[in-house]
Design an enzyme around this catalytic site. Structure first.
Site, PDB file in Angstrom:
ATOM      1  N   GLU A  66       0.815  -1.212   0.000  1.00 27.46           N
ATOM      2  CA  GLU A  66       0.000   0.000   0.000  1.00 27.46           C
ATOM      3  C   GLU A  66       0.855   1.271   0.000  1.00 27.46           C
ATOM      4  OE1 GLU A  66      -3.783   1.265   2.382  1.00 27.46           O
ATOM      5  OE2 GLU A  66      -2.057   1.394   3.711  1.00 27.46           O
ATOM      6  N   ASP A  67       2.030   1.167   0.609  1.00 24.06           N
ATOM      7  CA  ASP A  67       2.850   2.377   0.742  1.00 24.06           C
ATOM      8  C   ASP A  67       3.526   2.802  -0.559  1.00 24.06           C
ATOM      9  OD1 ASP A  67       2.267   2.774   3.449  1.00 24.06           O
ATOM     10  OD2 ASP A  67       3.616   1.129   3.964  1.00 24.06           O
ATOM     11  N   ARG A  86      12.989   1.415   2.467  1.00 26.36           N
ATOM     12  CA  ARG A  86      11.836   1.027   1.659  1.00 26.36           C
ATOM     13  C   ARG A  86      11.787   1.764   0.325  1.00 26.36           C
ATOM     14  NH1 ARG A  86       6.234   0.365   4.327  1.00 26.36           N
ATOM     15  NH2 ARG A  86       6.151  -0.763   2.348  1.00 26.36           N
ATOM     16  N   ARG A 134       6.911   9.977   7.425  1.00 29.54           N
ATOM     17  CA  ARG A 134       7.213   9.373   6.121  1.00 29.54           C
ATOM     18  C   ARG A 134       6.778  10.227   4.930  1.00 29.54           C
ATOM     19  NH1 ARG A 134       7.532   3.749   6.933  1.00 29.54           N
ATOM     20  NH2 ARG A 134       8.513   3.410   8.943  1.00 29.54           N
ATOM     21  N   HIS A 164       1.156   6.172  10.275  1.00 25.03           N
ATOM     22  CA  HIS A 164       0.516   6.653   9.049  1.00 25.03           C
ATOM     23  C   HIS A 164      -0.905   7.137   9.366  1.00 25.03           C
ATOM     24  CE1 HIS A 164       3.254   3.737   6.695  1.00 25.03           C
ATOM     25  NE2 HIS A 164       3.536   4.932   6.214  1.00 25.03           N
ATOM     26  N   CYS A 251      -2.362  -1.967   4.789  1.00 27.88           N
ATOM     27  CA  CYS A 251      -0.979  -1.904   4.285  1.00 27.88           C
ATOM     28  C   CYS A 251      -0.650  -3.036   3.342  1.00 27.88           C
ATOM     29  CB  CYS A 251       0.013  -2.005   5.439  1.00 27.88           C
ATOM     30  SG  CYS A 251      -0.484  -1.143   6.900  1.00 27.88           S
TER      31      CYS A 251
HETATM   32  C1  CIR Z   1       7.043   0.272   7.998  1.00 24.87           C
HETATM   33  O1  CIR Z   1       7.413   0.740   9.084  1.00 24.87           O
HETATM   34  O2  CIR Z   1       7.155   0.879   6.947  1.00 24.87           O
HETATM   35  C2  CIR Z   1       6.436  -1.101   7.981  1.00 24.87           C
HETATM   36  N1  CIR Z   1       7.067  -1.906   8.978  1.00 24.87           N
HETATM   37  C3  CIR Z   1       4.945  -1.046   8.219  1.00 24.87           C
HETATM   38  C4  CIR Z   1       4.202  -0.330   7.129  1.00 24.87           C
HETATM   39  C5  CIR Z   1       2.759  -0.224   7.410  1.00 24.87           C
HETATM   40  N2  CIR Z   1       2.082   0.314   6.300  1.00 24.87           N
HETATM   41  C6  CIR Z   1       0.992   1.033   6.372  1.00 24.87           C
HETATM   42  O3  CIR Z   1       0.544   1.412   7.458  1.00 24.87           O
HETATM   43  N3  CIR Z   1       0.429   1.408   5.223  1.00 24.87           N
END
Ligand code: CIR
Length: 256
Positions: A66-67, A86, A134, A164, A251
């Protein structure tokens, strides 16, 4: 309604994913794979077609697709993840996005702008964007400019306590929001129908609406009941291993 969903299998390296909650322990990879399979089954029950991407060992958090992109009905926006470990995930997501969108409908957030899809909440043709550790101001500026060029709109939401935006607020369509903590009193969501998440079930603020059903994490009975009481069919699925990495249901997929 959503027709398609993209997910990415967790990599073995996920055990080294980013976390703000090391006290929960490292995820169990085998269990995470089973939970991922069950998540896909839950999505299929909602009538979507699921595209499952291969794991990326070099990116421990890449299962949180999702990110890496925001997929709208008019365009796709490839993000520029703010977490350094990432950032390279975006090069991989674009490959599959090209199967669904023509190149002239794909836009890119560019450095120094950063943005992660977990900070973006779609409410019809409007997109709320959380300004977080982020997602920065320049990322939001670019994002809104792209949206507007497609006749869509966006606005910034400030957040202080969560990773987020969608860690704490999610849209279930029908003018209904799941809201936790700092989002309960926010101007943006105050006048909508709110389902308030109790503090002891805060993780379950991150549920997903998929074609009139709502997928809820296993183990949060008050939230599941409140969503049923609001008139939705609830499907539960366990995400315990992803929770250890601050990851929730939204996510793990791109829904469009
Ligand atoms: C992070 O910290 O980027 C990952 N461990 C978790 C990402 C979670 N993603 C989201 O809430 N969309």
């Amino acid at each position: 309604m959503f027709k398609n969903v993209i997910v990415r299998k967790p990599a073995k390296s996920m055990v080294d994913g980013i976390t703000s909650a090391p006290e929960l322990g490292k995820p169990d990879y085998e269990l995470a794979v089973k939970q991922h399979d069950a998540y896909i089954e839950a999505l299929k029950q909602c009538g979507v077609e699921v595209t499952e991407l291969e794991a990326l060992e070099e990116y421990p958090d890449a299962c949180f697709v999702e990110d890496d992109a925001v997929l709208t009905r008019k365009c796709a926006i490839i993000t520029n993840p703010g977490a350094a470990s990432r950032n390279g995930e975006k090069e991989h997501i674009v490959e599959v996005v090209r199967k669904f969108y023509d190149e002239d409908k794909i836009a890119y957030i560019q450095s120094p702008g950063t943005l992660e899809g977990g900070d973006v909440m779609m409410v019809g043709d409007h997109f709320y964007v959380g300004r977080s550790a982020r997602t920065n101001e320049e990322g939001i500026r670019q994002f809104i400019e792209i949206l507007e060029s497609y006749g869509l709109t966006g606005s910034e939401v400030t957040l202080e306590k969560v990773l987020h935006l969608k860690t704490g607020v999610n849209y279930l369509e029908n003018n209904t929001f799941l809201v936790a903590g700092e989002f309960i009193e926010k101007e943006e969501f105050k006048n909508a129908r709110q389902i308030i998440i109790p503090d002891d079930e805060a993780y379950a603020a991150n549920c997903i609406w998929v074609n009139d059903k709502v997928i809820v994490p296993t183990g949060y009975p008050k939230v599941a009941q409140a969503i049923r009481d609001a008139g939705y069919e609830v499907i539960t699925t366990d995400t315990s291993e992803y929770r250890k990495l601050d990851g929730g249901l939204s996510c793990l997929s791109l829904r469009f």
